[in-house]
Design an enzyme around this catalytic site. Structure first.
Site, PDB file in Angstrom:
ATOM      1  N   ARG A 149       0.839  -1.198   0.000  1.00 24.80           N
ATOM      2  CA  ARG A 149       0.000   0.000   0.000  1.00 24.80           C
ATOM      3  C   ARG A 149       0.875   1.248   0.000  1.00 24.80           C
ATOM      4  NH1 ARG A 149      -2.440  -0.260   6.175  1.00 24.80           N
ATOM      5  NH2 ARG A 149      -0.434  -0.280   7.260  1.00 24.80           N
TER       6      ARG A 149
ATOM      7  N   SER B  78      12.929  10.265   5.045  1.00 21.53           N
ATOM      8  CA  SER B  78      11.887  11.275   5.196  1.00 21.53           C
ATOM      9  C   SER B  78      12.530  12.629   5.452  1.00 21.53           C
ATOM     10  CB  SER B  78      10.977  10.906   6.375  1.00 21.53           C
ATOM     11  OG  SER B  78      10.136  11.988   6.733  1.00 21.53           O
TER      12      SER B  78
ATOM     13  N   TYR C 243      10.661   8.388  15.128  1.00 25.41           N
ATOM     14  CA  TYR C 243      10.617   8.309  13.661  1.00 25.41           C
ATOM     15  C   TYR C 243      11.720   9.156  13.028  1.00 25.41           C
ATOM     16  CZ  TYR C 243       8.497   8.496   8.965  1.00 25.41           C
ATOM     17  OH  TYR C 243       8.252   8.417   7.618  1.00 25.41           O
TER      18      TYR C 243
END
Length: 247
Positions: free
Chosen positions: A15, A142, A155
């Protein structure tokens, strides 16, 4: 088709950004081995769609935190496909909380999944690429790993670690004709973003110069480029895809 004859592993490919990468690399001619953790239905749906289009693709359930499972997975991929040319380390999780309120489980789960799991699987893939004298490793990090995000110390730490790992590994392995690079998305339209309130999403959107969120396929396009020979002289780089957020 820039990747015809290549075999690509994509972790977390059922996904979101991972699924978009699966689709793009398949369109470019690659044979696909992708992993999923728990969403078997989504993985089967993705597999069925591509098999109907004549793509050689297979889904594998994998806990990226388990070294023993990773070893078995790599053996299965080599048995099924015969080689590994591309590794896209995309699998990741979030467990957001301010650090003062963050439990050890939330810290460990994110670090073990996003960073240690990447270390495990990359280490297991490299011997095959070295024998082949060719390979491309692409790590999905990220912008949080570059600037930090409040409420995401775990994270952001993991994603910053991926950037450091990418640059160091590129220096270690590039002489073996294996390229290692990273892609750092900004805000992208995925399930992770959809967890935010509409008000917060609008607030974030205003910080992006292009005034919109990224689409998963826009990340996948960069990954496909880095996986191809078109990027043959790009080594040890982190490509930011964020609509100008960090500009």
């Amino acid at each position: 088709m820039r990747l015809k004859g290549k075999v690509a592993i994509i972790t977390g490919g059922s996904r979101g950004i991972g699924q978009a990468i699966v689709k793009k690399l398949a369109e470019e001619g690659a044979e696909i081995a992708f992993t999923y953790n728990s969403d078997k239905e989504a993985a089967e749906k993705t597999t069925k769609e591509f098999l109907q289009n004549g793509i050689n693709i297979k889904a594998y359930q994998l806990d990226i935190k388990s070294l023993s499972q990773i070893k078995s997975f790599i053996k299965s991929v080599l048995d099924d496909f015969g080689r590994i040319d591309i590794l896209v380390n995309n699998a990741g999780v979030t467990r957001d909380s301010y650090l003062m309120m963050m439990g050890e489980d939330a810290w460990n789960d994110v670090i073990d999944t996003n960073l240690t799991g990447l270390f495990y699987i990359t280490k297991q893939v490299l011997p095959t690429m070295i024998r082949q004298k060719n390979g491309s490793v692409i790590n999905i990090t990220s912008v949080g790993g570059l600037i930090g995000v409040a409420g995401q110390t775990n994270y952001s730490a993991a994603k910053a670690g991926i950037i450091g790992l990418t640059h160091s590994l590129a220096k270690e392995i590039s002489a073996k004709k294996i390229r290692v690079n990273a892609v750092a998305p900004g805000y992208v339209e995925t399930d992770m973003l959809n967890k935010l309130t509409d008000e917060l999403k609008e607030k974030y959107k205003e910080t992006i110069p292009v005034k919109r969120f990224g689409r998963p396929e826009e990340i996948a396009n960069v990954v496909a480029f880095l996986a191809s020979d078109d990027a043959s002289y790009i080594v040890g780089q982190t490509i930011v895809v964020d609509g100008g957020l960090l500009s």
